[in-house]
Design an enzyme around this catalytic site. Structure first.
Site, PDB file in Angstrom:
ATOM      1  N   GLU A  45       0.867  -1.107   0.322  1.00 26.22           N
ATOM      2  CA  GLU A  45      -0.045   0.245   0.235  1.00 26.22           C
ATOM      3  C   GLU A  45       1.294   1.395   0.021  1.00 26.22           C
ATOM      4  OE1 GLU A  45      -3.635   1.654   2.397  1.00 26.22           O
ATOM      5  OE2 GLU A  45      -2.248   1.247   3.711  1.00 26.22           O
ATOM      6  N   LYS A 127      -8.858   3.469  -2.628  1.00 25.22           N
ATOM      7  CA  LYS A 127      -9.389   1.957  -1.277  1.00 25.22           C
ATOM      8  C   LYS A 127     -10.672   2.944  -0.574  1.00 25.22           C
ATOM      9  CE  LYS A 127      -7.423   2.062   3.189  1.00 25.22           C
ATOM     10  NZ  LYS A 127      -6.009   2.095   4.252  1.00 25.22           N
ATOM     11  N   CYS A 161      -4.959  -2.695   3.149  1.00 26.70           N
ATOM     12  CA  CYS A 161      -4.877  -2.777   4.278  1.00 26.70           C
ATOM     13  C   CYS A 161      -6.220  -3.053   4.894  1.00 26.70           C
ATOM     14  CB  CYS A 161      -4.486  -1.345   4.211  1.00 26.70           C
ATOM     15  SG  CYS A 161      -3.742  -0.926   6.745  1.00 26.70           S
TER      16      CYS A 161
END
Length: 347
Positions: A45, A127, A161
């Site tokens: 990430e 995200k 994540c």
């Protein structure tokens, strides 16, 4: 997924908040993975330009100089730097799933970019919801970012994540029959003495459960925090107690949740490799397919808006359909109603 493939998973430290140098390191890792026979390589990430650890260590006002620097070193799609990465994928003949901070005009997003072995973009995503302190820096995405991509290697999907702790987001990808999932993580090096939630046990567990729950292969790249990064952003002893070096826990899991690669030490940089055999998908799905024979849609179902949304809807220009509408006939005969929205009642 028609045949076995070899994949590579990155565990390394970026050249922190240095766009050009981290692009150079990215290209070197792409080349190394391809030279070792990998057909796909996955990055952590916000690999470019590194995860913004400073958000968790100080006040927003104190962090503004670092925020400015982070913006300048984030990646713009279709920039010179992005084209260098595409070219590297093409020259190496390898698929790349890159985690990066995406700069789009005045905003930043936590992005993942899938590039094929010809250097062409397979897909991009952002995200859905920045986690905790990340919201001071990054914007949000929409349902279009919960998508999978059908490729010659298999059906590829990705999350970042703690998106892996969102049950409904996981199910949205499972419903698209994901076969190869990239779970990109920054590193497990923050607040490790204070909470297990940010430590390796919980987050490695999240990737492992994703594999077993979705019966898919999971490649989980995880960055390393280098001593140089600590020196750069930890200017007090209190900050050094909160952010420690290391935190690299890259893994590759099979669709039964088992390990497919020997992990590196948490301070060690490199690539781990695994061969993904599609027959393992069949064995796992035969036991429990959460969007097939093991589902109960009569009891629980997911509502999923996969549409992209825009903050501006332009309705000023007439559409082609509107331009083709013929004018209404002039109704002048006795008893006609020139206001069809009104109703005339004769008593």
């Amino acid at each position: 997924m028609q045949k076995p493939i070899k994949v590579a998973c990155v565990q390394a430290a970026p050249v922190y908040m240095n766009l050009e140098a981290t692009v150079d390191k990215t290209i070197d890792l792409i080349s190394d993975a391809a030279a070792n026979g990998a057909q796909l390589v996955a990055f952590p990430e916000t690999w470019i330009p590194g995860y913004p650890w400073f958000l968790w260590l100080d006040s927003p006002a104190a962090n503004m100089p670092l925020v400015h620097r982070y913006h300048l070193n984030s990646l713009v799609l279709d920039s010179v730097q992005a084209r260098r990465i595409s070219q590297a994928a093409r020259e190496a003949g390898i698929y790349v799933v890159l985690g990066y901070s995406e700069r789009s005009n005045g905003s930043l997003y936590i992005g993942q970019w899938i590039i094929d072995d010809k250097g062409q973009t397979v897909g991009t995503r952002r995200k859905l919801k920045a986690t905790h302190a990340e919201r001071m820096l990054f914007g949000e995405s929409d349902g279009s970012s919960l998508a999978t991509f059908d490729t010659p290697l298999g059906v590829i999907g990705a999350l970042c994540c703690w998106e892996h702790l969102q049950p409904l987001s996981r199910y949205a990808l499972f419903s698209q029959h994901e076969q190869i999932h990239v779970a990109s993580w920054p590193s497990y090096c923050l607040y490790r003495q204070a909470t297990a939630a940010l430590g390796p046990e919980v987050n490695i567990g999240a990737s492992r459960v994703y594999a077993a729950e979705g019966q898919c292969f999971v490649i989980a790249p995880c960055a390393v925090v280098s001593p140089e990064m600590i020196e750069e952003i930890c200017d007090t002893e209190a900050k050094r107690q909160l952010l420690v070096a290391g935190g690299g826990f890259s893994r590759i899991f099979g669709p039964d949740g088992g390990d497919l690669a020997t992990p590196l030490g948490e301070h060690e940089e490199g690539l781990i490799y695994a061969d993904l055999d599609p027959s393992a998908l069949i064995y796992a799905k035969s036991v429990a397919d959460p969007v097939g024979h093991y589902s109960r849609p009569d009891v629980t179902r997911l509502m999923f808006n996969r549409s992209a949304t825009s903050c501006v809807v332009d309705f000023s220009a007439p559409t082609a359909a509107e331009l083709m509408v013929e004018p209404a006939e002039d109704q002048t005969s006795e008893g006609s109603n020139n206001h069809p929205s009104r109703t005339s009642v004769e008593v």
